[in-house]
Design a protein around this motif. Sequence first.
Motif, short mmCIF file in Angstrom:
data_model
loop_
_atom_site.label_atom_id
_atom_site.label_comp_id
_atom_site.label_asym_id
_atom_site.label_seq_id
_atom_site.Cartn_x
_atom_site.Cartn_y
_atom_site.Cartn_z
N LYS A 21 0.92 -1.26 0.00
CA LYS A 21 -0.08 0.25 -0.09
C LYS A 21 0.88 1.23 0.20
CE LYS A 21 -3.67 -1.97 2.72
NZ LYS A 21 -4.60 -1.86 4.05
N TYR A 23 1.52 4.33 1.58
CA TYR A 23 1.24 4.99 3.07
C TYR A 23 1.96 6.47 3.13
CZ TYR A 23 0.46 0.22 4.80
OH TYR A 23 0.04 -0.58 5.11
N CYS A 27 -6.93 6.65 8.65
CA CYS A 27 -7.20 5.92 9.81
C CYS A 27 -8.79 5.67 10.02
CB CYS A 27 -6.62 6.51 10.98
SG CYS A 27 -7.31 5.77 12.49
N VAL A 35 -1.86 6.69 9.08
CA VAL A 35 -1.56 5.07 9.22
C VAL A 35 -0.47 4.71 8.64
CG1 VAL A 35 -2.70 2.82 9.04
CG2 VAL A 35 -4.06 4.70 9.87
N ARG A 36 0.56 4.19 9.31
CA ARG A 36 1.74 3.77 8.49
C ARG A 36 2.19 2.22 9.10
NH1 ARG A 36 2.05 9.03 9.05
NH2 ARG A 36 3.23 10.63 7.70
N PRO A 37 3.20 1.55 8.13
CA PRO A 37 3.41 0.20 8.87
C PRO A 37 4.11 0.42 9.99
CG PRO A 37 4.03 0.67 6.41
CD PRO A 37 3.72 1.89 6.98
N SER A 63 -0.62 -2.01 10.95
CA SER A 63 -0.50 -0.86 10.25
C SER A 63 -0.95 0.08 11.57
CB SER A 63 -1.40 -0.58 9.23
OG SER A 63 -1.14 -1.27 8.15
N LYS A 64 -0.36 1.20 11.87
CA LYS A 64 -0.77 1.99 12.89
C LYS A 64 -0.91 3.32 12.81
CE LYS A 64 0.75 2.47 17.82
NZ LYS A 64 1.76 2.13 18.96
N ASN A 74 -2.77 -7.59 8.92
CA ASN A 74 -2.84 -7.72 7.72
C ASN A 74 -2.35 -9.27 7.42
OD1 ASN A 74 -0.13 -7.67 8.07
ND2 ASN A 74 0.06 -5.80 7.35
#
Length: 192
Positions: A21, A23, A27, A35-37, A63-64, A74
């Motif tokens: 994805k 990023y 969210c 939202v990032r890995p 993802s946070k 995921n």
Amino acid sequence: MKRKTVELPLNDSSPTRAPQKKYPIRCIECGKVEVRPAIVSHTMKRNHEGRVYELKVDRLPASKCTACGAVSFNNDSHEATAAALRSELGLLFPNEIREHIESLGLTQRDAAEQLGVAPETMSRWVNGTMIQSRAMDNWMRAFFAAAPAADAAGLDRLRRRLAALPSAQQTSLLNEIERIVDLFVAVAAKKA
């Protein structure tokens, strides 16, 4: 309820890895594009064969959201939790099953047939999409241990490997091995 902490390496060559994805993404909790890995530590409960296990995974891909802290999981997260469960239960990992099958010179289909399972089931175990039951794990271990023991030198190697196991496992595996050796003898007699 059992609890175990497992630290897992990231597997960048995962066959089920989804396309990357771009990023950051939005969210679903706070609506911000934050939202990032991430690699998170997470405790979860997993059910396997009617028992619930509490697992703590220290390096769980996710993802946070950096704004609100919401975490989503995921396919990589699923693979890491499945690996943690296999580790907790002492089950064979997919790569171990594959290596044993290859070391015996069998195809997945041949191994499935000799173990009495559907080829699709064997494929799921080898690809890691399904976790085998403890009973099937023991059956596979017995099969993999007994198959090379069809000759006298193999029996000596098998005796040494069994001596290293706890006595309860030895008894269980010996019973299964005896059954498997009988099957190999019967197959060899038909081929002769």
